[in-house]
Design an enzyme around this catalytic site. Sequence first.
Site, short mmCIF file in Angstrom:
data_model
loop_
_atom_site.label_atom_id
_atom_site.label_comp_id
_atom_site.label_asym_id
_atom_site.label_seq_id
_atom_site.Cartn_x
_atom_site.Cartn_y
_atom_site.Cartn_z
N ASP A 1 -4.13 -5.17 -0.44
CA ASP A 1 -4.39 -5.96 0.77
C ASP A 1 -5.07 -7.29 0.48
OD1 ASP A 1 -3.44 -3.69 2.17
OD2 ASP A 1 -5.44 -2.81 2.05
N GLY B 1 2.02 -2.30 2.19
CA GLY B 1 2.40 -3.03 3.41
C GLY B 1 2.16 -4.51 3.17
N HIS B 2 3.20 -5.29 3.25
CA HIS B 2 3.06 -6.73 3.03
C HIS B 2 3.37 -7.46 4.33
CE1 HIS B 2 3.87 -5.91 -1.50
NE2 HIS B 2 2.60 -5.77 -1.18
N LYS C 1 -1.09 -10.63 -1.10
CA LYS C 1 -0.01 -10.94 -2.07
C LYS C 1 1.26 -11.37 -1.36
CE LYS C 1 -0.29 -6.73 -3.84
NZ LYS C 1 -1.52 -6.19 -3.24
N GLN D 1 -0.20 -2.51 -4.17
CA GLN D 1 -1.60 -2.07 -4.28
C GLN D 1 -2.41 -3.03 -5.16
OE1 GLN D 1 0.90 0.68 -4.88
NE2 GLN D 1 0.88 0.82 -2.67
P1 IMP Z 1 -1.50 6.97 -1.51
O1 IMP Z 1 -0.98 5.84 -2.33
O2 IMP Z 1 -0.91 7.04 -0.14
O3 IMP Z 1 -1.43 8.28 -2.25
O4 IMP Z 1 -3.06 6.71 -1.28
C1 IMP Z 1 -4.01 6.71 -2.34
C2 IMP Z 1 -5.09 5.65 -2.10
O5 IMP Z 1 -4.51 4.36 -2.22
C3 IMP Z 1 -5.71 5.69 -0.71
O6 IMP Z 1 -7.06 5.28 -0.80
C4 IMP Z 1 -4.92 4.64 0.07
O7 IMP Z 1 -5.64 4.12 1.17
C5 IMP Z 1 -4.73 3.62 -1.02
N1 IMP Z 1 -3.55 2.75 -0.84
C6 IMP Z 1 -2.27 3.02 -1.16
N2 IMP Z 1 -1.48 1.97 -0.91
C7 IMP Z 1 -2.28 1.00 -0.45
C8 IMP Z 1 -2.04 -0.35 -0.04
O8 IMP Z 1 -0.92 -0.89 -0.07
N3 IMP Z 1 -3.14 -1.05 0.37
C9 IMP Z 1 -4.40 -0.51 0.38
N4 IMP Z 1 -4.65 0.74 0.00
C10 IMP Z 1 -3.61 1.49 -0.40
#
Ligand code: IMP
Length: 438
Positions: free
Chosen positions: A17, A44-45, A20, A224
């Site tokens: 977040d 999410g972009h 990017k 991420q």
């Molecule tokens: P997962 O990727 O859904 O398994 O989540 C694992 C951790 O990564 C959690 O803390 C999510 O909130 C975080 N996370 C995964 N993708 C994103 C992203 O695109 N932005 C922010 N946090 C993310």
Amino acid sequence: MKHVPQLLYIVGTHFGDEGKGKIVDTLASQYDYAVRFSGGNNAGHTLYHQGKKIVLHLIPSAIFHPNTTCVIAQGVVLDPYGLQEEIKQVSTLMPGFDRRLAISGNCALLFPLHRDLDSMRETSLGNKKIGTTGKGIGPAYEDISARRAIRLYDLLSPNLPDKLHTLAHHASVIMQQPFDVIYSKLCCDAEFAKQTLSPFIVDTNTLLRDALEKNRPILFEGAQGIMLDLYAGSWPYVTSSSSTFAGLLTGTQIVPSPSNPVSVLGVCKAYTTRVGGGPFPTEIEGPIQDYLVEKGSEFGSTTGRKRRCGWLDLPMLRHAVRQGTVTSLCITKLDVFDTFDTISVCTMYDCNGRLLRYPPDNMNELEFCKPIFTMLPGWKQSTNHITDKNKIPTEMQSFISLIEQEVGVSIAIISVGTNRENIVWCRGEDLNLHEFPH
Ligand code: IMP
């Protein structure tokens, strides 16, 4: 027109977040290819196209640039239902875009059963839960490691029923649900994926290698951030894929070489945010946190969850620079601080009496790290309109210089608002990014 490197990798330096999507969108018109290579629709972009806000989760953010081919490489886990929704959404804004979408046949599929498993696991962890996005990412990558995942190419194979059988059997044991129910649902999901995604299947390894040989410009869109990386992040509060350069290598199967060096632009927010559980040394509570959430629109673009906010964490940024081989930086959302009297920046941690310039190697100790702050005066003026580096307020310049000095990497871009034009090129037209391997 900027002078951009031929191969550019854009990576988030903290917990995702960082903004990017906007930077990719700004640079993408100069690239023939934009490549996603890790994660899934947990990412999410957020972009603005023709005044409309659009959130992309799987399709690369460069999709609105008509000369850029968007590639989803094999490191991505694909939710066919989510992707179909996104395809529909983008089609309405840009009919015919689908000719520029190439998906690796080696991508593994993420089915609804992965989401069910994800939520089952989180529930069973109680207050120790990771706080995942609930999109099924962990279970989908588990299936890849265990060699039972269904890849897109498998949808075209006569052995598909056997492969679905293996996956359904495993899921029924773990979920303690009848095999037949899981298997028949999985067959429907696989049929849906075949119908909707087959037209996009491409040998993306060959596509990208050919592009490399022809010295075509390629942009790699990280998902991420480094602190969520499966190996380099704040274990176990991480995602299940690799956001570092290592993820780029495995996710695309492209190997940089002296003739194909890759520049790495680290995107870092002027403060730090985190969604989900896990230690967060610079976290702020109270009115400042509320202000950052509101002014910075700090709500997860995938789940809508309110993001936790904290001051800029330089130990994590140094870690990102090292682990991510970051060669240049972009600082986003500086305008969020426009009204602040003072701004804090964490330069070091005190970890039970040890002074640390980097997060501890033993990530279990991150929760004991107390931030040591440097306070800087705020610039107390609106900055959205600034596009010239010579017009940056002195106090903002001090903030930027502190980061550069502490981290040892120079800042190429700063972003002072949500629109494409709210950007300052600190090095003028030449991004002059250093390259990896050096
Ligand atoms: P997962 O990727 O859904 O398994 O989540 C694992 C951790 O990564 C959690 O803390 C999510 O909130 C975080 N996370 C995964 N993708 C994103 C992203 O695109 N932005 C922010 N946090 C993310």
